[in-house]
Write a protein that holds these residues in place. Structure first.
Motif: not given
Length: 229
Positions: A210-217, A220-223
Motif C-alpha cells: 500500500l505504501a508503494l502504491l500511495s507513493l507512486d500516486v 504521479k500527481l507531482k509530475d
C-alpha cells in the motif's frame, strides 16, 4: 569475599546480581529494579576491564545493554536507549565472530532492535538504515539450516525496519525491499506453522504494498502538476 581480595570474583557476583535484577525488572516493568541492575553491571565493569578480561568485559557490556534497553522500554527514555546502543556496540566489538558466531549474530540482532526503536522515537531515517545494517550482519550467520528460528525472526525484523525506513524517507527502493523481505517472512512462518506470526507478516507485507502504491500516486500527481505549470 571482598572486592579488595578477589576483585574479579566480586565483579562476577555483581554481574550475577545485575542479571537477576534485570530479569525481574523486565518481568515486572520496574524501572527502579532496572536502574539497580544498571548500577550492578557498571560496578562489575569497573573490574571487568577490556584490557584485563576482554571476554567478561564484552559479556557484561551485553548485559548492561539489555538492562538499558529494558529501562528505555519502560520509561520511553531516548537517553537510556542511546546508552543501550553504546553498550551493545562494546559487546559486539568484544565478541569474536569466528569463535562465537551465534553470540555475535544475536548481539547484532539486538543492536538492530535498539537502533530501530530509537529511530522510531526520533523519526530518524539514518538510524533505521543503521538498524537494517545490523540485521543484515546478523543474517550473515543465521541461516535456515543451522539457526532457523533466529533466521526467521531477524528476517521479519529486517522487513519491518525496511518498511519504516521506506515510509519515513518516502523511498520506493526501500519499500520494495521491505515488500520482498516481508513476503519471504510470510513463507518462512508458514513453514513453521506459526499462524500468528504468518498473519502479522502478511499485514506488514500488505502495508508495504500500500505504501508503494500511495507513493507512486503521489509522485504521479507531482509530475502532473509540474507538467501543467
Amino acid at each position: 569475599m571482598t572486592r579488595e581480595r578477589a576483585p574479579l570474583r566480586w565483579a562476577a557476583l555483581q554481574d550475577n546480581i545485575g542479571i537477576a535484577l534485570r530479569r525481574q525488572g523486565e518481568k515486572t516493568r520496574d524501572a527502579t529494579m532496572l536502574n539497580e541492575a544498571v548500577a550492578a553491571f557498571r560496578l562489575a565493569l569497573e573490574e571487568r576491564r577490556r584490557g584485563v578480561v576482554p571476554a567478561d568485559w564484552a559479556a557484561t557490556s551485553g548485559h548492561l545493554a539489555s538492562a538499558y534497553w529494558n529501562l528505555a522500554q519502560v520509561s520511553k527514555d531516548a537517553d537510556a536507549l542511546e546508552r543501550a546502543i553504546a553498550a551493545g556496540r562494546d559487546a559486539v566489538e568484544g565478541t569474536p565472530r569466528d569463535t562465537l558466531p551465534r553470540d555475535w549474530a544475536m548481539l547484532r540482532n539486538n543492536l538492530g532492535g535498539m537502533l530501530a526503536e530509537l529511530a522510531a522515537m526520533k523519526s530518524d531515517a539514518a538510524l533505521y538504515v543503521q538498524a537494517v545494517g545490523e540485521y543484515r550482519q546478523a543474517l550473515e550467520v543465521f541461516n535456515p539450516n543451522e539457526a532457523a528460528f533466529d533466521w526467521a525472526r531477524t528476517t521479519g525484523a529486517l522487513g519491518e525496519t525496511l518498511l519504516e525506513a521506506g515510509k519515513l524517507g518516502k523511498d520506493p527502493a526501500l519499500l520494495q525491499q521491505a515488500k520482498e523481505t516481508l513476503d519471504q517472512t510470510v513463507e518462512i512462518w508458514k513453514v513453521f506453522g506459526d499462524e500468528k506470526r504468518t498473519r502479522a507478516a502478511e499485514l506488514l507485507a500488505g502495508e508495504a504494498q500500500l505504501a508503494l502504491l500511495s507513493l507512486d500516486v503521489e509522485n504521479k500527481l507531482k509530475d502532473a502538476k509540474s507538467t501543467a505549470n
